[in-house]
Every structure is written in structure tokens, then in C-alpha cells.
Design an enzyme around this catalytic site. Structure first.
Site, PDB file in Angstrom:
ATOM      1  N   GLU A 130       0.821  -1.206   0.000  1.00  0.00           N
ATOM      2  CA  GLU A 130       0.000   0.000   0.000  1.00  0.00           C
ATOM      3  C   GLU A 130       0.859   1.262   0.000  1.00  0.00           C
ATOM      4  OE1 GLU A 130      -2.885   2.597  -0.097  1.00  0.00           O
ATOM      5  OE2 GLU A 130      -3.487   0.487   0.072  1.00  0.00           O
ATOM      6  N   THR A 132      -5.367   2.109  -5.081  1.00  0.00           N
ATOM      7  CA  THR A 132      -5.069   0.682  -4.948  1.00  0.00           C
ATOM      8  C   THR A 132      -5.678  -0.130  -6.078  1.00  0.00           C
ATOM      9  OG1 THR A 132      -4.829   0.803  -2.549  1.00  0.00           O
ATOM     10  CG2 THR A 132      -5.402  -1.340  -3.477  1.00  0.00           C
ATOM     11  N   HIS A 184      -1.525   2.892   5.421  1.00  0.00           N
ATOM     12  CA  HIS A 184      -2.690   3.637   4.955  1.00  0.00           C
ATOM     13  C   HIS A 184      -3.217   4.432   6.142  1.00  0.00           C
ATOM     14  CE1 HIS A 184      -6.536   4.669   3.219  1.00  0.00           C
ATOM     15  NE2 HIS A 184      -6.280   4.001   2.111  1.00  0.00           N
ATOM     16  N   ASP A 189       1.523  -0.585  -4.882  1.00  0.00           N
ATOM     17  CA  ASP A 189       0.320  -0.446  -5.711  1.00  0.00           C
ATOM     18  C   ASP A 189       0.264   0.933  -6.354  1.00  0.00           C
ATOM     19  OD1 ASP A 189      -0.198   0.921  -3.329  1.00  0.00           O
ATOM     20  OD2 ASP A 189      -2.282   0.282  -3.200  1.00  0.00           O
ATOM     21  N   HIS A 190       0.730   1.959  -5.622  1.00  0.00           N
ATOM     22  CA  HIS A 190       0.793   3.325  -6.144  1.00  0.00           C
ATOM     23  C   HIS A 190       1.604   4.152  -5.171  1.00  0.00           C
ATOM     24  CE1 HIS A 190      -2.135   4.760  -3.116  1.00  0.00           C
ATOM     25  NE2 HIS A 190      -2.748   3.603  -3.322  1.00  0.00           N
TER      26      HIS A 190
END
Length: 694
Positions: A330, A370, A488, A541-542
Site C-alpha cells: 500500500e 489501490t 494507509h 500499488d501506487h
């Protein structure tokens, strides 16, 4: 008597219908409206428009109806008033004192907003409880504020719809949804594009004038509050009207016309906004530059040795049936790692693992959420306009990395520490043949810490080992895709694990705790029999943030990625530009898999590989290639930036910078513009025709 009680609704309704009618007339005669309408056409547009507006207004009335339903003097009588005040105080203290209350777990300003709302409620309730002689005056003040908010929202929405139509010639669509998601960029754009202060002062002034008028005409209704019978009639009436409105809009929103302007002007923006929000995609062929479809496909497919959508991958070497663990982390920006110049030492394990891995040092995420990263790693296709395919209706039976492994006899699973129904992940992965292991599979004793996003990554690591041990006993190789959650917001995790407290709620703490959890995972994995026959793919994911000065700030898309397997993968660095969609085709190439591919990503070690990367927001679609960033956007806009590679003094890797001023159209590389359009047009077309299904 009943008609007297609904006077506020009648006045607000007349105001809304009047201002909506004025807006619709402006649209009809707006310069952007290139269609010509006859008198009959105009009457038809206005009649359908008034019907749409009436139905929409009814759907907004229940909020005001609830306000009237809760108006009462009896709740201030003993002992009810003191009990209610006590409950409000307890709720206030719960939010203020309890560290991990439900509001704080959501992060952001949720707790502060809840505190402010409950605090104001306590103040006004106390005043009305202890100062009964001032009750009517206080109630009138609150009523004025309620009406003002209604009127303000009506005026604000009208102005917003005007500016949206002024730019796009359309009512709200997914671009408007995008405006809510990218608030920083949108607010910045508005601040630079319009005289914001005078405009907002005018909006507030207009809202205040009409609020005073409506208030004076209706405040007498608060002198005698509705009794229980009247409240029941009011409630039943609105339930019936809401039902009629929902049914009515089901039909009126389907009224189509051969004239796009007629269809848009007679519509109401709010149902269109709701439709866009729930359908999550933009029609590429309506909003983006297009070329001949055959030409687009030919250009895009020319990058492959066999220039067809369906290609036979036939390596010379025998297949290797190794287990594969794909870990998507994440929000792990590249610049969190020491390998990219970070000096905070918040990823000590990943940095050490990178030294023993095949590391991709110039890799870009396709998006900034995500679901975009999961889409890129699972479908291996460029992003398309709107929301990720994972969240769309037509998201099943696709050609995926999981389907390739499954065809080879692998056990295929998606592992997630939260509830996988979030972001439609469960529906997508189960619909594409994956088994799911998520928070529902945890026993209470297996959870040492959890927040709103799911169990701590360390707990998920233990569950992953448990899952893989069970798979190994079956005798089948396994492919597991694990999505982490701890990095997150609100960035909470168990205390005592790293040197940053778990309740500090810092991004750096979230990153470091995830790094710690991955270290624990690998320490456990090394003790298992299956470890020596397993390949690990670790990738973000990013990035942690996507905000920047341009549509697609490239530094906010660069992510770390590595492939690790002791005794199999030789440590090296791959420095060419590549996309997130290239990672899994590259892995399958390392395993010498033979399969029929519909992946649009490439194995970076083949002679046909073309260094490039796809990056996108919900509406801007970009291609990084040959030292240019080309971006296509709605209303068929094309921008191109020139890129320069410079060495980062803190790191041996290359960083890419670009001139923030786009090239003039005459200076653009037309071949790259054509390549960008070809890639996104072809992908959109194949998805629309279900040609990327299994």
C-alpha cells in the site's frame, strides 16, 4: 393546516424550479450549444426539464422533513431533556477521549467534524433546555441556518453546473466525480481560473437574500409545532413522494434524443452525477481524441513480435513450476526507500532485499489508487478513462495473471487483511477464479491489532504463512497475491514493534511498520519447505501522493519493484523505463511459461521490449516514451512535455524531470501523440467488445 406545514417545502421548491429553469434557458442560448432548436423543441426541453427538477427536489426534501419531525417541546421536559443532554455529553467525551474511537479510525478530519457537530448540538440543546423563554428565538435561528444551507447548496450547484457546461457542453459526468476526488488539484485550478472571492461573495449574497425572503414567509409555522398525527402524515407523504420520484426518474433519465445538447439540457445534473459515480467510467470515444480503429490497433500491436492481440508465448527453455508470491504494498512511493535517495531509513528490510533481487529502478504505477495497481498487476493492461475495471460491472472472466497460473495447475488466491468487499475486490477476484483470504477468515485470537482498514500487516503475514503451508501440503504449486494495508491512513499499528509509536499516526511509521512486517514474513517463510522453490514479487500499488503542478506529476508515479528468489534470481538492476503492467509478463518470462497471452504489458527481457510507461488519473491518460510525456484528456485535448534525465546525487538511480510548460502543438512529436491515442483507444475498444476476456 397540513398545507400550512409544508409551506417551507413549497417556497424552496419554487425557488429551485425557478433557478433551474433560468439555468436551462441559459444553456439553450449558450454559445457552446451549437444545435438549433425550434419553438416546439424548446417547450419540450423545458417541460421534461421541469419534471426532472421536480422529481429531484422531492428526493432532497427528506432531510428537511427530518428536521421538522424532530421539532418538539416535549423532549425538553423532565427527565427527557437531561437524559438526552447526558447522552450527547457522553458521545462528545467518547470522541474526545477514546484514542481509537470509530471516528478517529477513519483518519482525516472525521473526528474533528463529529466533535464540532456534537459540540454545537450540546450548546443549542442546553440553551433551549435551560432557557425556555428563549426557545422560540433559538429555534428560529436554527431554522434560518437550515434554510440558508438549502438555498446555498441550490445556488452553489447551479453555478457549478453552469461552469461545468461552459467547459464541457455537458451536465455532470464522471469528470465531476473526479473533481470531488482530486480536491487539491481542482481547488488549485479554480483559484487560478476564476475570480473566486467575488464569485463566492456573490453566491453567499444571493443565498442570503432568498433565505431572508423564504424565512419571513414561513417562520410563523414554527410558532405551533406539528403534533404526532401531523408528523406521521408528513412522514408517510414524503415516503410516497420519494418512491414516486425514484420510479419517475427511472423513466425520465432514459429519455434519449438524437441531439446530444437537447438530451443534456433537459436532464438534471444530480441524477447524472449519481449515474457517473456508480458507473465509474468515461466513454473514450465520446471524450478523447480518436483515429481510425484499424490504424490504432496496428500501431499499438506493432510493439509485439507477433502483432496480434492474442499471441503465443513459446520460450526455448522448459517451464519452471515455482510457487509465486506477489506482494503489492500500500502507497509505497519509490522515494521512501534508501535506494532512491531517502535518508530516514524507514525501509531497512526492503532496501536490504533489493540488494539481492532483480530490482526495477525506473518503474511507474499506472494510477494513484489501490484498485489501479491491482488492475495493472492482475490484467496487465493500460489504464482506461474513469474508474478501475475492478469497480465496474463488466469485470469478470478476464484474462488475468491468475488465469495463466490456474491453467498451469496452480492454487490461486488473493490475500487481504481487510474486508475484501471494499472497492469491489471480492467481486472482481472471485469473478476471475481467485479464492479469497481476508479478515473474515481470521479467528479472534489471530488478531493482535486492527484498525478500520483491516488487521495489522504482521497478523496478515502469519495468516499468509499458514495459508501457504496448507497449499504446499496439497502438492500443487501456488500463486498468492497479498495486498498490504498498514501503510494507509490512519497509520496505526501495534506499539513496541518499531521505533515510531503506533499511535503517532505518521506516514513514516506506517511505511516502517509494513517494512518490519515483511521482514517477519520472510523470516517465517525461510523456515518453510516451500521457500526454496518460491519466487517473491514485491511492488507498490501506487505512490503515497499524486498531487503536483501538472496533470500527471511523474515523480508521484514512480514506485519500487523487485523480484527475489534465492538461488534463482540473480541480483541486478533494470534501469529502463517500464510500466507496472510489464511486471507480471516479465515474471512469467523468467519462469519460461508457455501460454496464449492477451496481456498488453511486455516481458522487459525480450528483444521486442519498448521502454515506456502508462500513467493516468481518472481522466488524464499519459504515455512516457522516448523522453516525452504525452497526455490526452477529455474534450480531445493533447499535451506533450519534454523530459530530461538527471542523476540523483543521493542515489545511483536516474530521476526524470520535465519542462512544466507543454510543447506548442507545432513542436509536438506527432508519432508519439499517435502512439498514445492508439494505446488507449485500442484498450478501450477491446474492453468494450470483451476481447480481453479469457
Amino acid at each position: 393546516m397540513f398545507l400550512q406545514k409544508i409551506k417551507p417545502f413549497l417556497y424552496l421548491g419554487i425557488f429551485y424550479l425557478t433557478i433551474s429553469l433560468a439555468l436551462r434557458l441559459i444553456f439553450i442560448f449558450h454559445p457552446i450549444t451549437t444545435a438549433e432548436f425550434s419553438f416546439v423543441d424548446i417547450v419540450e426541453i423545458l417541460m421534461i426539464g421541469i419534471l426532472n427538477d421536480s422529481l429531484v427536489f422531492i428526493l432532497t426534501c427528506p432531510f428537511l422533513a427530518l428536521y421538522f419531525l424532530f421539532l418538539s417541546d416535549s423532549k425538553y421536559q423532565k427527565p427527557y431533556g437531561h437524559i438526552i443532554l447526558g447522552l450527547l455529553a457522553i458521545l462528545f467525551l467518547y470522541i474526545l477521549v477514546v484514542p481509537n474511537n470509530i471516528f478517529k479510525q477513519y483518519g482525516g478530519s472525521a473526528a474533528e467534524i463529529a466533535l464540532a457537530f456534537i459540540g454545537l448540538k450540546i450548546i443549542f440543546f442546553s440553551l433551549m433546555l435551560f432557557l425556555p423563554e428563549k426557545r422560540i428565538k433559538i429555534r428560529n435561528t436554527l431554522y434560518f441556518i437550515t434554510v440558508f444551507l438549502y438555498v446555498l447548496l441550490i445556488v452553489f450547484n447551479t453555478v457549478s453546473e453552469y461552469f461545468f457546461y461552459n467547459e464541457f457542453g455537458l451536465r455532470y459526468n464522471f469528470i465531476a466525480v473526479d473533481y470531488l476526488i482530486y480536491t487539491n488539484e481542482v481547488i488549485g485550478n479554480i483559484m487560478e481560473s476564476y475570480p473566486v472571492v467575488p464569485m463566492f461573495l456573490a453566491i453567499f449574497a444571493v443565498a442570503a437574500i432568498f433565505t431572508v425572503y423564504i424565512y419571513r414567509k414561513t417562520k410563523v409555522e414554527l410558532l405551533v409545532l406539528p403534533n404526532l398525527k401531523q408528523k406521521l402524515i408528513l412522514l408517510i407523504s414524503f415516503c410516497i413522494l420519494v418512491g414516486i420520484s425514484l420510479v419517475g426518474l427511472h423513466f425520465t433519465t432514459k429519455i434519449k434524443s438524437d441531439n446530444v445538447f437537447e438530451e443534456e439540457i433537459q436532464a438534471n445534473g444530480l441524477p447524472k452525477f449519481y449515474w457517473a459515480f456508480t458507473h465509474n467510467e468515461l466513454d473514450y470515444f465520446q471524450f478523447y481524441p480518436v483515429i481510425n480503429q484499424q490504424e490504432a490497433e496496428k500501431t499499438f500491436l506493432s510493439q509485439y513480435s507477433t502483432p496480434t492481440l492474442k499471441r503465443n508465448i513459446q520460450p526455448d527453455k522448459p517451464e519452471l513450476k515455482k510457487n509465486v508470491v506477489l506482494i503489492s504494498i500500500e502507497s509505497l512511493s519509490a522515494d521512501f526507500m534508501e535506494h532512491y535517495g531517502n535518508t530516514q531509513k524507514i525501509t531497512p528490510f526492503l532496501d536490504s532485499l533489493a540488494d539481492h533481487s532483480l530490482m526495477f529502478t525506473n518503474l511507474y504505477a499506472t494510477g494513484n489508487r489501490t484498485v489501479r495497481g491491482l488492475e495493472a498487476l492482475t490484467l496487465c493492461i493500460p489504464p482506461t478513462a474513469g474508474e478501475s475495471i475492478i469497480k465496474r460491472e463488466n469485470n469478470k472472466n478476464k484474462f488475468t495473471t491468475g488465469s495463466v497460473f490456474k491453467s498451469k495447475g496452480y492454487d490461486v488466491k488473493f490475500l487481504y487483511g481487510g474486508y475484501s468487499y471494499f472497492d469491489n475486490m471480492k467481486d472482481f477476484y472471485e469473478g476471475n477464479g481467485y479464492s479469497i483470504v481476508d479478515r473474515d477468515n481470521f479467528k479472534p485470537e489471530e488478531i493482535t491489532f486492527a484498525n478500520v482498514w483491516g488487521v495489522a500487516d504482521e497478523d496478515m503475514a502469519k495468516k499468509a504463512i499458514q495459508t501457504m503451508n496448507a497449499e504446499a501440503k496439497s502438492g500443487k504449486p501456488f500463486f498468492n497475491h497479498w495486498m498490504t494495508v498498514s501503510n494507509h491512513r490512519p497509520f496505526t499499528y501495534p506499539n513496541g514493534k518499531i521505533d515510531i509509536p503506533g499511535d503517532a499516526k505518521s506516514r513514516e511509521g506506517g511505511v516502517k511498520y509494513t517494512d518490519y512486517s515483511l521482514r517477519k514474513f520472510f523470516e517465517m517463510a525461510k523456515k518453510q519447505d516451500w521457500y526454496s522453490n518460491t519466487v517473491f514479487v514485491i511492488i507498490a500499488d501506487h505512490c503515497a501522493s499524486s498531487a503536483g503542478d501538472t496533470e500527471l506529476p511523474m515523480d508521484k508515479y514512480k514506485i519500487p519493484a523487485m523480484i527475489f528468489s534465492e538461488g534463482f534470481i540473480q541480483p541486478q538492476k533494470f534501469t529502463q523505463t517500464m510500466s507496472q503492467i510489464d511486471v507480471m509478463p516479465t515474471l512469467l518470462g523468467l519462469l519460461n511459461f508457455r501460454y496464449q497471452s492477451k496481456f498488453l504489458g511486455q516481458d522487459v527481457f525480450t528483444k521486442d521490449f519498448q521502454p515506456k510507461a502508462y500513467v493516468a488519473t481518472y481522466e488524464d491518460l499519459g504515455l512516457i516514451k522516448d523522453n516525452y510525456l504525452t497526455i490526452i484528456s477529455p474534450v480531445r485535448k493533447v499535451k506533450q512535455y519534454s523530459l530530461v534525465q538527471q542523476k540523483n546525487n543521493l542515489s545511483p538511480e536516474f530521476n526524470i524531470y520535465f519542462d512544466e510548460n507543454p510543447l506548442k502543438e507545432k513542436d509536438q512529436d506527432k508519432q508519439l501523440v499517435n502512439a498514445t491515442i492508439s494505446a488507449y483507444q485500442s484498450t478501450s475498444y477491446w474492453l468494450k467488445k470483451n476481447m480481453l476476456n479469457r
